[in-house]
Structure formats: C-alpha cells, structure tokens
Design an enzyme around this catalytic site. Structure first.
Site, PDB file in Angstrom:
ATOM      1  N   LYS A  73       0.820  -1.209   0.000  1.00 37.79           N
ATOM      2  CA  LYS A  73       0.000   0.000   0.000  1.00 37.79           C
ATOM      3  C   LYS A  73       0.857   1.263   0.000  1.00 37.79           C
ATOM      4  O   LYS A  73       0.545   2.243  -0.661  1.00 37.79           O
ATOM      5  CB  LYS A  73      -0.957  -0.035   1.189  1.00 37.79           C
TER       6      LYS A  73
ATOM      7  N   LYS B  37      -8.265   1.490   5.799  1.00 35.80           N
ATOM      8  CA  LYS B  37      -7.806   0.100   5.703  1.00 35.80           C
ATOM      9  C   LYS B  37      -6.468  -0.077   6.390  1.00 35.80           C
ATOM     10  O   LYS B  37      -5.673   0.868   6.513  1.00 35.80           O
ATOM     11  CB  LYS B  37      -7.723  -0.334   4.242  1.00 35.80           C
TER      12      LYS B  37
ATOM     13  N   ARG C 180      -6.869  -5.360 -11.670  1.00 33.37           N
ATOM     14  CA  ARG C 180      -5.504  -5.841 -11.477  1.00 33.37           C
ATOM     15  C   ARG C 180      -4.793  -5.829 -12.828  1.00 33.37           C
ATOM     16  O   ARG C 180      -5.249  -6.455 -13.790  1.00 33.37           O
ATOM     17  CB  ARG C 180      -5.533  -7.250 -10.895  1.00 33.37           C
TER      18      ARG C 180
ATOM     19  N   ARG D 116     -12.197  -6.527 -11.035  1.00 29.25           N
ATOM     20  CA  ARG D 116     -12.877  -7.278  -9.980  1.00 29.25           C
ATOM     21  C   ARG D 116     -14.049  -6.425  -9.498  1.00 29.25           C
ATOM     22  O   ARG D 116     -13.877  -5.474  -8.750  1.00 29.25           O
ATOM     23  CB  ARG D 116     -11.891  -7.614  -8.874  1.00 29.25           C
TER      24      ARG D 116
ATOM     25  N   ARG E 172     -15.860  -3.457  -1.913  1.00 27.42           N
ATOM     26  CA  ARG E 172     -14.610  -4.185  -2.153  1.00 27.42           C
ATOM     27  C   ARG E 172     -14.765  -5.072  -3.381  1.00 27.42           C
ATOM     28  O   ARG E 172     -15.685  -5.873  -3.465  1.00 27.42           O
ATOM     29  CB  ARG E 172     -14.253  -5.057  -0.945  1.00 27.42           C
TER      30      ARG E 172
ATOM     31  N   ASP F 272      -3.026  -2.362  -8.730  1.00 23.49           N
ATOM     32  CA  ASP F 272      -4.469  -2.282  -8.527  1.00 23.49           C
ATOM     33  C   ASP F 272      -4.911  -0.877  -8.900  1.00 23.49           C
ATOM     34  O   ASP F 272      -4.407   0.112  -8.345  1.00 23.49           O
ATOM     35  CB  ASP F 272      -4.845  -2.600  -7.083  1.00 23.49           C
TER      36      ASP F 272
ATOM     37  N   GLU G 207      -2.826   0.280  -5.071  1.00 15.98           N
ATOM     38  CA  GLU G 207      -1.796  -0.567  -4.465  1.00 15.98           C
ATOM     39  C   GLU G 207      -0.859  -1.064  -5.557  1.00 15.98           C
ATOM     40  O   GLU G 207      -1.240  -1.142  -6.728  1.00 15.98           O
ATOM     41  CB  GLU G 207      -2.400  -1.782  -3.746  1.00 15.98           C
TER      42      GLU G 207
ATOM     43  N   ASN H 251       1.240  -4.510  -5.842  1.00 21.76           N
ATOM     44  CA  ASN H 251       1.443  -5.802  -5.205  1.00 21.76           C
ATOM     45  C   ASN H 251       2.746  -6.433  -5.678  1.00 21.76           C
ATOM     46  O   ASN H 251       2.951  -6.624  -6.877  1.00 21.76           O
ATOM     47  CB  ASN H 251       0.273  -6.736  -5.526  1.00 21.76           C
TER      48      ASN H 251
END
Length: 318
Positions: free
Chosen positions: A129, A164, A214, A229, A237, A277, A285, A287
């Site tokens: 993050k 978060k 993603r 997503r 979410r 993301d 984010e 990852n």
C-alpha cells in the site's frame, strides 16, 4: 521446452489448501514444469539458517492439471537453498514477522547466486500500500496515520473515505465511511488498535462500481489485459476473496500511462512480477509479494502469463 534445466524452489502456503481453480502459483508451477524444470516445495517454516548458509527442508514436487489430484510430494530432505537456481516466493500476506524472517533467510540464498522472485530487498522495501505512494500523482488523496484527530480531519476534508490496514489482503479490514461519518470513531479505534498502529485513509473512488482492476507486469511490461474485480451488490470491495466477480478487459490509455509512471522504479528494484491495482484513474496498491489473477485472465483471454514470467526468469539468469 527450454533447453536449460533449472531447479525451481517455491515457498508457498500449504499446497493442499489452495483454491485449485484460480490459484496463480499453480500456473507458475505448471509453466516451469512444461519447460522440463524440476520443482522443489517449501513452506515458510521449512527455511533455516546454519553457520551463515540458508537451508530448506525440501520436497520434490510434481504438479498436475487435475482438480482432484493436483500435486505429489516427495520425502523431505535438507538441502542448501544455493542448490536451487531460482526460488519463487509465493507466500501470501500478511507481511508479518514470520514473513519478514523468511525473506531475510532467502536473502542469504541470493548472496550465493540464487534468483529470488521477487528480490528480497524489494520485498522488504515495498509495502504494497505504501509503495504506491511514491507516485502521488497517480493516486487518489491518501493519508497514513495512527492519530485519531489526523484521521478525523482527513474524513472531514474529503467526506467520503476508505480506511484500511497497511498489511491486509483480499479486502480484509476495509471500511467505507460516508459523509455522515457513521461509526468513524469505532473504525479508527479498531484499525489503529487505539492509536498504536498506522493505517491508510483514501478518498473514496466511485468508479469502484465498475471494478478494481488488477494489471500484471512481467519484467516491467504490462499484460495487455487486466482483471476488473467488480464488487457484489452492496459492497465497496472488488477483491475476489470478498466475493467480487472477475471480468477481463483491455488496458486503457490511462492504464498504460500509469504503467509508464511506475515502470522505471519497478525495473530499478529488479521486480519481475508485479500487480497494479487500479480504480478509475488511480493506482491504489502495487502488489509485489504474491500477485494473483493469472488464471482468470488466461482463462478469459487465452494468454500465457506464467510463460512470460518463465521467459523473464530465463533472461535474468542469462
């Protein structure tokens, strides 16, 4: 099949417990096996250090494309990690003390010439993050703090805010606080553990209704398709683990612009496999620990993302 036979170690969560139909690590292992490379299985607890050398309690691994029988493991045996050519570090977050200790041990194998994917220094430096915050022009307004008054002021300024933890995954611990501020104090208290733990606050991005996409990068180059997503009704979410529905889509011009912004640093850190993301116009984010969504994109688009990564590994090894 590759002309060079490599010994590939994988550090992962228990293989017996994976979700076969969508597990990305399985795709990577199949791609390595299809090149004739040998596979060697480790869990995080199997790593150890002795007199300055990293070892593992390894088991030979065979993988199969069979939902009722997807692996076979050999007998455990102690081997130096330096006997491997490459180690895929695929242990899922949280990035806790156990994860970090495993990364430190893998660093000893790197010193003996083993390629760790992704590199241990990057795994230690790049909180998923916080890493994105090195590109603030690509992000929605964001705050990291553990102080109640600072977090409340951010909500008062932006009114519609996501809170978060910094070390969660799969959508766990994410709260959407709307302008009326319902339960704001309780959420801050819970996530910060009464002011002892740093958390992230981000201005809410309404485009989440169209999905949290993603975007996978292999050696700095984006796969042509991402996985949007899309949240379930009533959810904010999009994570698949939180019930989101994965729909592949082509990357947009904005997506490519975002990739261009982060690519130099990703390459500088030696990151071979990364997941951005993106919600709307913003990166939320980056990852680096155990990027996923390979299987869903491959299934919908006929791509071979794991094969691209194996090609990149071969190039890196020379």
């Amino acid at each position: 099949m590759s002309e060079r036979t490599l010994r590939v170690g994988v550090v992962m969560d228990p293989i017996a417990d994976i979700t076969y139909k969508k597990d990305t690590t399985m795709a990577l292992l199949w791609a390595a096996r299809d090149r004739g490379w040998s596979l060697h299985y480790l869990e995080q607890e199997d790593l150890f250090l002795r007199e300055g050398r990293a070892f593992g309690l390894m088991r030979d691994l065979e993988v199969h494309r069979d939902p009722s029988h997807w692996y076979d493991l050999g007998a455990p045996k102690v081997e130096p990690l330096a006997d491997l050519d490459v180690i895929l570090m695929r242990k899922d977050p949280p990035v806790d003390a156990h994860f970090l200790n495993a990364v430190y041990l893998l660093g000893f194998a790197e010193r003996e010439g083993v390629l760790v994917v992704n590199p241990t220094r990057a795994l230690l430096e790049c909180n998923e993050k916080l890493f994105a915050q090195q590109f603030p022009h690509c992000c929605t307004p964001t705050l990291v703090s553990c102080r109640d008054e600072v977090l409340r002021a951010f909500h008062a300024e932006h009114r519609d805010v996501i809170f978060k933890p910094l070390d969660g995954m799969g959508g766990s611990g994410i709260f959407h606080v709307q302008p009326e501020g319902r339960n704001l104090g309780a959420i801050i208290e819970l996530l910060t553990e009464r002011g002892q733990r740093q958390i992230m606050a981000q201005r809410y991005i309404p485009e989440i209704k169209d999905g949290d996409t993603r975007i996978l990068l292999v050696d700095g180059e984006p796969v042509s398709y991402g996985l949007a997503r899309v949240p379930m009704a009533g959810e904010t979410r999009g994570n698949l683990a939180a019930g989101g529905n994965g729909v592949s889509r082509e990357l947009t011009a904005r997506d490519h612009w975002l990739v261009d912004q982060v690519r130099p640093m990703i390459r500088d850190k030696g990151l071979l496999f990364v997941g951005l993301d993106v919600i709307g116009d913003y990166i939320t984010e980056i990852n680096v620990t155990s990027p996923t969504c390979v299987r869903e994109i491959d299934d919908q688009r006929g791509t071979d993302i794991a094969g691209l990564l194996m090609d990149a590994i071969e190039r890196r090894l020379g």
